[in-house]
Design an enzyme around this catalytic site. Structure first.
Site, PDB file in Angstrom:
ATOM      1  N   TRP A   1      14.392   8.726   5.466  1.00 23.40           N
ATOM      2  CA  TRP A   1      13.188   7.893   5.568  1.00 23.40           C
ATOM      3  C   TRP A   1      12.301   8.012   4.339  1.00 23.40           C
ATOM      4  O   TRP A   1      11.087   8.148   4.478  1.00 23.40           O
ATOM      5  CB  TRP A   1      12.350   8.273   6.809  1.00 23.40           C
ATOM      6  CG  TRP A   1      12.986   8.014   8.111  1.00 23.40           C
ATOM      7  CD1 TRP A   1      13.303   8.918   9.060  1.00 23.40           C
ATOM      8  CD2 TRP A   1      13.368   6.725   8.630  1.00 23.40           C
ATOM      9  NE1 TRP A   1      13.879   8.286  10.139  1.00 23.40           N
ATOM     10  CE2 TRP A   1      13.926   6.945   9.896  1.00 23.40           C
ATOM     11  CE3 TRP A   1      13.302   5.418   8.137  1.00 23.40           C
ATOM     12  CZ2 TRP A   1      14.417   5.912  10.681  1.00 23.40           C
ATOM     13  CZ3 TRP A   1      13.792   4.392   8.915  1.00 23.40           C
ATOM     14  CH2 TRP A   1      14.331   4.644  10.178  1.00 23.40           C
TER      15      TRP A   1
ATOM     16  N   GLY B   1      10.151  13.598  -0.907  1.00 19.81           N
ATOM     17  CA  GLY B   1      11.151  13.951   0.100  1.00 19.81           C
ATOM     18  C   GLY B   1      10.745  15.154   0.917  1.00 19.81           C
ATOM     19  O   GLY B   1      10.892  16.302   0.455  1.00 19.81           O
TER      20      GLY B   1
ATOM     21  N   THR C   1       2.844  11.570  13.162  1.00 23.06           N
ATOM     22  CA  THR C   1       2.791  10.531  14.196  1.00 23.06           C
ATOM     23  C   THR C   1       1.424  10.559  14.884  1.00 23.06           C
ATOM     24  O   THR C   1       0.662  11.528  14.788  1.00 23.06           O
ATOM     25  CB  THR C   1       3.879  10.750  15.279  1.00 23.06           C
ATOM     26  OG1 THR C   1       3.507  11.885  16.069  1.00 23.06           O
ATOM     27  CG2 THR C   1       5.262  10.973  14.667  1.00 23.06           C
ATOM     28  N   HIS C   2       1.168   9.480  15.632  1.00 25.73           N
ATOM     29  CA  HIS C   2      -0.083   9.350  16.379  1.00 25.73           C
ATOM     30  C   HIS C   2      -0.318  10.586  17.266  1.00 25.73           C
ATOM     31  O   HIS C   2      -1.423  11.138  17.298  1.00 25.73           O
ATOM     32  CB  HIS C   2       0.032   8.077  17.241  1.00 25.73           C
ATOM     33  CG  HIS C   2      -1.231   7.688  17.904  1.00 25.73           C
ATOM     34  ND1 HIS C   2      -2.328   7.224  17.198  1.00 25.73           N
ATOM     35  CD2 HIS C   2      -1.594   7.686  19.211  1.00 25.73           C
ATOM     36  CE1 HIS C   2      -3.301   6.952  18.042  1.00 25.73           C
ATOM     37  NE2 HIS C   2      -2.891   7.222  19.271  1.00 25.73           N
ATOM     38  N   ASP C   3       0.736  11.026  17.945  1.00 25.67           N
ATOM     39  CA  ASP C   3       0.573  12.168  18.857  1.00 25.67           C
ATOM     40  C   ASP C   3       0.404  13.489  18.105  1.00 25.67           C
ATOM     41  O   ASP C   3      -0.333  14.372  18.544  1.00 25.67           O
ATOM     42  CB  ASP C   3       1.774  12.265  19.807  1.00 25.67           C
ATOM     43  CG  ASP C   3       1.720  11.176  20.873  1.00 25.67           C
ATOM     44  OD1 ASP C   3       0.639  10.567  21.036  1.00 25.67           O
ATOM     45  OD2 ASP C   3       2.747  10.931  21.524  1.00 25.67           O
TER      46      ASP C   3
ATOM     47  N   ARG D   1       0.839  -1.204   0.000  1.00 28.71           N
ATOM     48  CA  ARG D   1       0.000   0.000   0.000  1.00 28.71           C
ATOM     49  C   ARG D   1       0.872   1.251   0.000  1.00 28.71           C
ATOM     50  O   ARG D   1       0.568   2.236  -0.679  1.00 28.71           O
ATOM     51  CB  ARG D   1      -0.947  -0.023   1.213  1.00 28.71           C
ATOM     52  CG  ARG D   1      -2.141   0.922   1.097  1.00 28.71           C
ATOM     53  CD  ARG D   1      -1.885   2.282   1.724  1.00 28.71           C
ATOM     54  NE  ARG D   1      -1.463   2.150   3.086  1.00 28.71           N
ATOM     55  CZ  ARG D   1      -0.462   2.861   3.628  1.00 28.71           C
ATOM     56  NH1 ARG D   1       0.191   3.789   2.927  1.00 28.71           N
ATOM     57  NH2 ARG D   1      -0.098   2.685   4.879  1.00 28.71           N
TER      58      ARG D   1
ATOM     59  N   LEU E   1       0.046  15.249   1.925  1.00 27.06           N
ATOM     60  CA  LEU E   1      -0.063  14.340   3.066  1.00 27.06           C
ATOM     61  C   LEU E   1      -1.521  14.085   3.411  1.00 27.06           C
ATOM     62  O   LEU E   1      -1.892  12.971   3.787  1.00 27.06           O
ATOM     63  CB  LEU E   1       0.698  14.899   4.276  1.00 27.06           C
ATOM     64  CG  LEU E   1       2.225  14.910   4.113  1.00 27.06           C
ATOM     65  CD1 LEU E   1       2.898  15.639   5.271  1.00 27.06           C
ATOM     66  CD2 LEU E   1       2.783  13.483   4.020  1.00 27.06           C
TER      67      LEU E   1
ATOM     68  N   GLU F   1       3.657   9.798   8.024  1.00 27.74           N
ATOM     69  CA  GLU F   1       2.537  10.664   7.604  1.00 27.74           C
ATOM     70  C   GLU F   1       1.914  11.363   8.806  1.00 27.74           C
ATOM     71  O   GLU F   1       0.698  11.514   8.891  1.00 27.74           O
ATOM     72  CB  GLU F   1       1.466   9.837   6.881  1.00 27.74           C
ATOM     73  CG  GLU F   1       2.013   8.992   5.773  1.00 27.74           C
ATOM     74  CD  GLU F   1       1.836   9.638   4.419  1.00 27.74           C
ATOM     75  OE1 GLU F   1       1.262  10.742   4.355  1.00 27.74           O
ATOM     76  OE2 GLU F   1       2.281   9.027   3.438  1.00 27.74           O
TER      77      GLU F   1
HETATM   78  C1  LIG Z   1       9.392   3.312   6.934  1.00 24.03           C
HETATM   79  C2  LIG Z   1       9.191   4.795   6.844  1.00 24.03           C
HETATM   80  C3  LIG Z   1       8.872   5.373   5.631  1.00 24.03           C
HETATM   81  C4  LIG Z   1       8.738   6.778   5.530  1.00 24.03           C
HETATM   82  N1  LIG Z   1       8.490   7.340   4.296  1.00 24.03           N
HETATM   83  C5  LIG Z   1       8.576   8.704   4.162  1.00 24.03           C
HETATM   84  C6  LIG Z   1       8.534   9.318   2.865  1.00 24.03           C
HETATM   85  O1  LIG Z   1       8.326   8.639   1.845  1.00 24.03           O
HETATM   86  N2  LIG Z   1       8.727  10.665   2.764  1.00 24.03           N
HETATM   87  C7  LIG Z   1       8.947  11.447   3.871  1.00 24.03           C
HETATM   88  O2  LIG Z   1       9.117  12.655   3.712  1.00 24.03           O
HETATM   89  N3  LIG Z   1       8.973  10.897   5.111  1.00 24.03           N
HETATM   90  C8  LIG Z   1       8.802   9.557   5.290  1.00 24.03           C
HETATM   91  N4  LIG Z   1       8.867   8.979   6.540  1.00 24.03           N
HETATM   92  C9  LIG Z   1       9.155   9.824   7.689  1.00 24.03           C
HETATM   93  C10 LIG Z   1       8.018   9.983   8.675  1.00 24.03           C
HETATM   94  O3  LIG Z   1       6.993  10.766   8.135  1.00 24.03           O
HETATM   95  C11 LIG Z   1       8.606  10.518   9.973  1.00 24.03           C
HETATM   96  O4  LIG Z   1       9.297   9.428  10.579  1.00 24.03           O
HETATM   97  C12 LIG Z   1       7.567  11.075  10.929  1.00 24.03           C
HETATM   98  O5  LIG Z   1       7.000  12.254  10.418  1.00 24.03           O
HETATM   99  C13 LIG Z   1       8.139  11.359  12.308  1.00 24.03           C
HETATM  100  O6  LIG Z   1       9.345  12.053  12.233  1.00 24.03           O
HETATM  101  P1  LIG Z   1      10.611  11.521  13.076  1.00 24.03           P
HETATM  102  O7  LIG Z   1      10.793  10.091  12.779  1.00 24.03           O
HETATM  103  O8  LIG Z   1      11.727  12.449  12.791  1.00 24.03           O
HETATM  104  O9  LIG Z   1      10.158  11.618  14.581  1.00 24.03           O
HETATM  105  P2  LIG Z   1      10.196  12.951  15.505  1.00 24.03           P
HETATM  106  O10 LIG Z   1       9.518  14.080  14.819  1.00 24.03           O
HETATM  107  O11 LIG Z   1      11.570  13.147  16.006  1.00 24.03           O
HETATM  108  O12 LIG Z   1       9.257  12.459  16.696  1.00 24.03           O
HETATM  109  C14 LIG Z   1       9.717  11.607  17.744  1.00 24.03           C
HETATM  110  C15 LIG Z   1       8.612  11.554  18.795  1.00 24.03           C
HETATM  111  O13 LIG Z   1       8.400  12.856  19.338  1.00 24.03           O
HETATM  112  C16 LIG Z   1       7.032  13.178  19.250  1.00 24.03           C
HETATM  113  N5  LIG Z   1       6.849  14.619  19.037  1.00 24.03           N
HETATM  114  C17 LIG Z   1       7.442  15.413  18.113  1.00 24.03           C
HETATM  115  N6  LIG Z   1       6.987  16.666  18.206  1.00 24.03           N
HETATM  116  C18 LIG Z   1       6.084  16.679  19.218  1.00 24.03           C
HETATM  117  C19 LIG Z   1       5.239  17.666  19.805  1.00 24.03           C
HETATM  118  N7  LIG Z   1       5.219  18.936  19.340  1.00 24.03           N
HETATM  119  N8  LIG Z   1       4.443  17.304  20.832  1.00 24.03           N
HETATM  120  C20 LIG Z   1       4.426  16.023  21.277  1.00 24.03           C
HETATM  121  N9  LIG Z   1       5.180  15.046  20.769  1.00 24.03           N
HETATM  122  C21 LIG Z   1       5.993  15.365  19.754  1.00 24.03           C
HETATM  123  C22 LIG Z   1       6.496  12.374  18.069  1.00 24.03           C
HETATM  124  O14 LIG Z   1       5.088  12.180  18.162  1.00 24.03           O
HETATM  125  C23 LIG Z   1       7.276  11.092  18.216  1.00 24.03           C
HETATM  126  O15 LIG Z   1       6.621  10.247  19.139  1.00 24.03           O
HETATM  127  C24 LIG Z   1       8.909   7.581   6.673  1.00 24.03           C
HETATM  128  C25 LIG Z   1       9.172   6.966   7.910  1.00 24.03           C
HETATM  129  C26 LIG Z   1       9.321   5.612   8.000  1.00 24.03           C
HETATM  130  C27 LIG Z   1       9.636   4.995   9.344  1.00 24.03           C
END
Ligand SMILES: Cc1cc2nc3c(=O)[nH]c(=O)nc-3n(C[C@H](O)[C@H](O)[C@H](O)COP(=O)(O)OP(=O)(O)OC[C@H]3O[C@@H](n4cnc5c(N)ncnc54)[C@H](O)[C@@H]3O)c2cc1C
Length: 398
Positions: free
Chosen positions: A175, A143, A379-381, A103, A253, A377
């Site tokens: 990612w 990206g 995070t849950h939070d 998907r 998104l 896309e």
């Molecule tokens: C397998 C995979 C495929 C992906 N594909 C794509 C893609 O094709 N293109 C693309 O652009 N991205 C892609 N992503 C990236 C994805 O969208 C990000 O991983 C996601 O947006 C979270 O960013 P991060 O991993 O940097 O986590 P962070 O932003 O560092 O977050 C870490 C934690 O902190 C929490 N957090 C952050 N800010 C706050 C806040 N203000 N208040 C409370 N909690 C907070 C988050 O909820 C999370 O629990 C992909 C990720 C994965 C794992």
């Protein structure tokens, strides 16, 4: 490459406890039947092996094009499906019933690559890329995320500088689904005024690299990588003129998150269906485990939550068809339905006992996949904070 595992035989029967099929049109049922058939034929027999090897079944791209899963709701004049939003949702549901990675291949291509080209690209870009992307003859990636900017894309460092007849692109993205196999990348970067701009970077441009990210225990059948730009010369014609600012990537998104809210229901339905069947076949203490009240509690709660999520997705689909689905409504459905699917997968895993951790059944694969779906896309939070902002009018992000 096929296997003899039970999961490969795919006995899936779709649950419809509230006769939601009555709310669908004939076209939706036909689309669902054709995608479901394809998943049973082409995905289920191979997916456990590809997952085990952490390999992307790249050959499925063209088939995804043939079955109309790439950009299904974009117009036919660009070689796309011209379907409504509910058909698009149903396609995502059926693909994710097979595997979240499959998907994801289709979501990224349709919603994150084709949609921005259609919505913000020049006529020339649309004619050049959309028909080939729709057929799966070209693969695209999106990206936005950077090593130091995930939930907060506005802080991105990737940038373009005007160099006369072209831009110079520098920075990196992390990612990125499909990046190592992509022919084109839709990249979001800041211009010299600090405005976020969207542009198309083509494979082979000097200074552009797409290293693979290894070691994922989730979405193993989907390839993920980085995008690295070192003084990449990007023609001005490759920059979207019709959009500036974060609303560009966020609109893409929204389109993809809408599809995920349906897709997650597919993964949950697969786990529930497998658990229901297993509960009738597995005998302990002289009777099927499905006869024990604790197993029935699990199954009853699973089908209740799936039914609620199906209704949420369907209603969101009708709003989207009328152009009325707000980003906050989409956030609520993505967040609810993905956690629901993860919880259903965990309960289904328990019902399967020890067998639930093996690749004889699809449960553990779905569960591991859904950990990514919970995070990417938005995070849950972050989706919770979007709902919080929507209902209070108060911004927790700033
Ligand atoms: C397998 C995979 C495929 C992906 N594909 C794509 C893609 O094709 N293109 C693309 O652009 N991205 C892609 N992503 C990236 C994805 O969208 C990000 O991983 C996601 O947006 C979270 O960013 P991060 O991993 O940097 O986590 P962070 O932003 O560092 O977050 C870490 C934690 O902190 C929490 N957090 C952050 N800010 C706050 C806040 N203000 N208040 C409370 N909690 C907070 C988050 O909820 C999370 O629990 C992909 C990720 C994965 C794992």
């Amino acid at each position: 490459m096929t296997n003899n595992k039970r999961s490969a035989q795919d006995q899936f029967v779709s649950p419809d406890y509230y006769q939601i099929d009555d709310l669908l049109q004939e076209e939706h049922i036909l689309v669902r039947a054709s995608i479901r058939d394809w998943v049973k034929r082409e995905v289920s027999p191979i997916i456990e092996d590809y997952t085990e090897r952490a390999e992307c079944p790249i050959h499925l791209f063209r088939q995804l094009g043939e079955i109309g899963a790439l950009g299904p709701s974009l117009p036919e004049e660009y070689g796309c499906g011209g379907m409504d939003e509910i058909s698009y949702g149903i396609i995502m549901q059926e693909l994710e019933r097979g595997d979240s990675g499959i998907r994801s291949m289709a979501s990224v291509q349709g919603s994150l690559v084709m949609y921005p080209i259609y919505r913000y690209g020049s006529e020339e870009m649309k004619r050049k890329y959309l028909p080939l992307l729709a057929k799966g003859e070209l693969v695209g990636c999106f990206g936005l995320t950077e090593p130091d900017h995930g939930s907060n894309p506005n802080g991105m460092l990737t940038n373009i500088k005007d160099a006369g007849d072209h831009y110079i692109l520098n920075g990196s993205k992390m990612w990125i689904t499909n990046s190592p196999i992509a022919d084109i990348a839709v990249v979001w970067a800041k211009d010299e005024e600090g405005a976020i701009r969207g542009l198309i970077v083509e494979k082979g441009m000097a200074g552009f690299k797409t290293p693979v990210i290894h070691g994922k225990w989730s979405l193993r059948a989907s390839i993920t990588g980085e995008l690295v730009f070192e003084d990449v010369k990007v023609p001005k014609a490759n920059v979207f003129q019709a959009i500036k600012g974060l609303k560009g990537p966020l609109s893409c998104l929204s389109k993809a998150r809408y599809g995920i809210s349906w897709g997650a229901v597919g993964a949950a339905m697969d786990c529930y269906d497998s658990a229901l069947r297993y509960s009738k076949e597995r005998i302990q203490f002289g009777k099927p485990i499905g006869q024990f009240q604790l197993t029935q509690k699990k199954l009853a709660e699973m089908i209740t939550e799936i039914t609620k999520a199906q209704l949420l997705a369907w209603r969101l689909g009708t709003l989207a068809n009328d152009g009325k689905a707000s980003p906050a409504q989409i956030s609520m459905a993505k967040r609810n339905n993905v956690l629901m699917a993860l919880e259903v997968a965990r309960e289904a895993r328990q019902i399967h006992g020890g067998m639930g951790i093996t690749n004889e059944y699809p449960i553990m694969r779905h569960m591991m996949n859904l950990e990514t779906v919970l995070t990417y896309e938005g995070t849950h939070d972050i989706h919770l904070l979007i709902t919080g902002l929507d209902v209070t009018g108060l911004n927790a992000f700033s």
